[in-house]
Write a protein that holds these residues in place. Structure first.
Motif, PDB file in Angstrom:
ATOM      1  N   GLN A 286      48.523 101.127  -4.658  1.00  0.00           N
ATOM      2  CA  GLN A 286      49.381 102.177  -4.197  1.00  0.00           C
ATOM      3  C   GLN A 286      49.032 102.382  -2.902  1.00  0.00           C
ATOM      4  OE1 GLN A 286      51.616 103.919  -5.896  1.00  0.00           O
ATOM      5  NE2 GLN A 286      51.657 103.040  -8.082  1.00  0.00           N
ATOM      6  N   LEU A 287      49.988 102.158  -1.808  1.00  0.00           N
ATOM      7  CA  LEU A 287      49.984 102.516  -0.325  1.00  0.00           C
ATOM      8  C   LEU A 287      49.670 103.892   0.006  1.00  0.00           C
ATOM      9  CD1 LEU A 287      49.542 101.225   2.398  1.00  0.00           C
ATOM     10  CD2 LEU A 287      52.278 101.826   2.664  1.00  0.00           C
ATOM     11  N   THR A 288      50.397 104.868  -0.700  1.00  0.00           N
ATOM     12  CA  THR A 288      50.201 106.575  -0.555  1.00  0.00           C
ATOM     13  C   THR A 288      48.606 106.822  -0.810  1.00  0.00           C
ATOM     14  OG1 THR A 288      50.971 106.776  -2.860  1.00  0.00           O
ATOM     15  CG2 THR A 288      52.471 107.051  -1.136  1.00  0.00           C
ATOM     16  N   PHE A 289      48.161 106.374  -2.001  1.00  0.00           N
ATOM     17  CA  PHE A 289      46.584 106.418  -2.503  1.00  0.00           C
ATOM     18  C   PHE A 289      45.878 105.954  -1.309  1.00  0.00           C
ATOM     19  CE2 PHE A 289      46.707 107.634  -6.981  1.00  0.00           C
ATOM     20  CZ  PHE A 289      47.930 107.874  -7.197  1.00  0.00           C
ATOM     21  N   ALA A 290      45.968 104.544  -0.678  1.00  0.00           N
ATOM     22  CA  ALA A 290      44.934 103.996   0.023  1.00  0.00           C
ATOM     23  C   ALA A 290      45.003 104.616   1.318  1.00  0.00           C
ATOM     24  CB  ALA A 290      45.484 102.501   0.154  1.00  0.00           C
ATOM     25  N   LEU A 291      45.951 105.376   1.664  1.00  0.00           N
ATOM     26  CA  LEU A 291      46.001 105.858   3.043  1.00  0.00           C
ATOM     27  C   LEU A 291      45.381 107.192   3.268  1.00  0.00           C
ATOM     28  CD1 LEU A 291      49.649 105.060   4.566  1.00  0.00           C
ATOM     29  CD2 LEU A 291      47.604 103.979   5.219  1.00  0.00           C
ATOM     30  N   HIS A 292      45.018 107.643   2.177  1.00  0.00           N
ATOM     31  CA  HIS A 292      44.332 109.082   2.106  1.00  0.00           C
ATOM     32  C   HIS A 292      43.234 109.108   3.058  1.00  0.00           C
ATOM     33  CE1 HIS A 292      43.969 113.205   0.708  1.00  0.00           C
ATOM     34  NE2 HIS A 292      42.740 113.018   0.437  1.00  0.00           N
ATOM     35  N   PRO A 293      42.219 108.446   2.818  1.00  0.00           N
ATOM     36  CA  PRO A 293      40.777 108.509   3.591  1.00  0.00           C
ATOM     37  C   PRO A 293      41.070 108.232   4.965  1.00  0.00           C
ATOM     38  CG  PRO A 293      40.580 106.949   1.531  1.00  0.00           C
ATOM     39  CD  PRO A 293      42.056 107.321   1.714  1.00  0.00           C
ATOM     40  N   ILE A 294      42.006 107.475   5.422  1.00  0.00           N
ATOM     41  CA  ILE A 294      42.502 107.241   6.837  1.00  0.00           C
ATOM     42  C   ILE A 294      42.972 108.594   7.396  1.00  0.00           C
ATOM     43  CG2 ILE A 294      43.701 105.909   8.495  1.00  0.00           C
ATOM     44  CD1 ILE A 294      43.014 103.410   6.972  1.00  0.00           C
ATOM     45  N   ALA A 295      43.906 108.868   6.695  1.00  0.00           N
ATOM     46  CA  ALA A 295      44.510 110.339   7.170  1.00  0.00           C
ATOM     47  C   ALA A 295      43.608 111.401   7.417  1.00  0.00           C
ATOM     48  CB  ALA A 295      45.607 110.673   6.287  1.00  0.00           C
ATOM     49  N   VAL A 296      42.726 111.480   6.109  1.00  0.00           N
ATOM     50  CA  VAL A 296      41.871 112.550   6.514  1.00  0.00           C
ATOM     51  C   VAL A 296      40.764 112.286   7.873  1.00  0.00           C
ATOM     52  CG1 VAL A 296      39.670 113.858   5.451  1.00  0.00           C
ATOM     53  CG2 VAL A 296      41.646 113.309   3.932  1.00  0.00           C
ATOM     54  N   ALA A 297      40.582 111.257   7.846  1.00  0.00           N
ATOM     55  CA  ALA A 297      39.621 110.844   9.137  1.00  0.00           C
ATOM     56  C   ALA A 297      40.223 110.960  10.419  1.00  0.00           C
ATOM     57  CB  ALA A 297      39.123 109.402   9.011  1.00  0.00           C
ATOM     58  N   VAL A 298      41.552 110.663  10.454  1.00  0.00           N
ATOM     59  CA  VAL A 298      42.311 110.833  11.453  1.00  0.00           C
ATOM     60  C   VAL A 298      42.428 112.278  12.107  1.00  0.00           C
ATOM     61  CG1 VAL A 298      44.522 110.428  12.701  1.00  0.00           C
ATOM     62  CG2 VAL A 298      43.195 108.614  11.738  1.00  0.00           C
ATOM     63  N   GLY A 299      42.695 113.247  10.874  1.00  0.00           N
ATOM     64  CA  GLY A 299      43.085 114.465  11.037  1.00  0.00           C
ATOM     65  C   GLY A 299      41.873 115.273  11.604  1.00  0.00           C
ATOM     66  N   ARG A 300      40.615 114.593  11.233  1.00  0.00           N
ATOM     67  CA  ARG A 300      39.320 115.249  11.901  1.00  0.00           C
ATOM     68  C   ARG A 300      39.278 115.237  13.367  1.00  0.00           C
ATOM     69  NH1 ARG A 300      34.601 116.700   9.133  1.00  0.00           N
ATOM     70  NH2 ARG A 300      33.635 116.587  11.005  1.00  0.00           N
TER      71      ARG A 300
END
Length: 318
Positions: A286-300
């Motif tokens: 699931q791409l939507t699941f997999a992108l979550h850690p990257i999105a959180v890190a980029v948000g920081r």
């Protein structure tokens, strides 16, 4: 509407409900409070954050006027998530001076009939200053049901017992003693439009030695519209989580070296996020699941240079 002062002393519990432009959903929330199976007398404080239309206040006042619920409705003119919640808790503490427990539920949520009883019984049994419970996502028709397991929606814990902290106010109980210890206003209004004022409050409570408890049987459900199941929305949610985490770290850093430590932490989280995402992708497909850690890190990282989303800044209605 003012509460009936003759019954103030009987009120040991107050449920706070901030609302903004969702009158139909608020009615469902209030119906779920009417349906609570408890012998405990409780009141409800509804805070309308749309001073122009005030549809939510009108809905709440109808419930109080009919006697279906005890409580009061008020309008908070300062727009923003934290302003509304602060008004709810502050009003509840003052209007019901003998109340010991203050619960919160959002206007897009509804509680199971045993919710209030389970939360209060847990607080009494354990002496915890904060109790949290699960908010179970209900994906609207047309959205992928599998997204109910997405990290953006999944409850932080799944077993009753002591926990180090909880992260959201959508299903929580806060004891009066906790407010006394931390002071008012409860939520930092710097988080008004980003969100995360609740997480910041609970982190401060943990640092103050407040005990946290999780009650898995105190279930609340929330509506997840189809618009919140898109890759774009979920990525934005991850960016917001990262920005909140960074802001809380920055607020509570210790000394001049704290900034360096936070920068190093952000760099480590970013470097590890790719591997985490790949593992999630391999496991879930699931791409939507997999992108979550990257999105959180980029948000920081974006927050560290002053770029933050503001999902709670409402557009002025035309």
């Amino acid at each position: 509407m003012s509460p009936n002062r003759a019954v103030d002393a009987a009120i040991d519990i107050v449920v706070c409900v901030p609302t903004f432009r969702r009158p139909d959903w608020l009615a469902r929330t209030l119906d779920s409070l009417v349906a609570q199976t408890t012998h405990r007398p409780f009141a409800v404080v509804v805070v309308e954050n749309d001073a122009g239309a005030r549809q939510g206040a009108d809905v709440a006042e109808a419930y109080f006027a009919s006697g279906r619920l005890r409580g009061l409705a008020l309008v908070e003119h300062a727009q923003g998530n934290c302003h509304a919640i602060n008004a709810a808790f502050g009003t509840a503490l003052g209007a019901y001076p003998t109340a010991r427990f203050f619960l919160m539920i959002d206007d897009d949520e509804w509680a199971e009939p045993t919710w209030l009883e389970a939360m209060v019984a847990t607080a009494e049994r354990t002496g915890a200053g904060v109790v949290g419970g699960p908010v179970m996502p209900q994906i609207a028709q047309g959205g992928p049901p599998a997204l109910a397991r997405h990290p953006a929606f999944r409850p932080a814990f799944d077993t009753s017992g002591p926990v180090p902290v909880i992260y959201g106010s959508g299903n929580c109980l806060i004891a009066r003693s906790t407010f006394v210890r931390l002071g008012l206003p409860a939520f930092d209004v710097a988080y008004n439009f980003l969100g995360g004022g609740d997480t910041d409050f609970f982190m401060r409570a943990r640092r103050a030695g407040i005990q946290f408890q999780w009650e898995q049987e105190a279930v609340i459900s929330e509506t997840v519209p189809v618009a919140r199941t898109t890759l774009r929305w979920l990525a934005a949610r991850g960016l917001r989580i990262g920005a909140i985490n960074y802001r809380i770290d920055r607020k509570h850093r210790l000394g001049g070296i704290g900034g360096v430590v936070i920068a190093m932490k952000s760099a480590v989280i970013l470097s590890l996020s790719v591997g985490r995402s790949l593992r999630i992708l391999a496991k879930t497909r699931q791409l939507t699941f997999a992108l979550h850690p990257i999105a959180v890190a980029v948000g920081r990282c974006l927050a560290s240079i002053g770029i933050e989303p503001q999902p709670y800044r409402a557009a002025t209605p035309k």
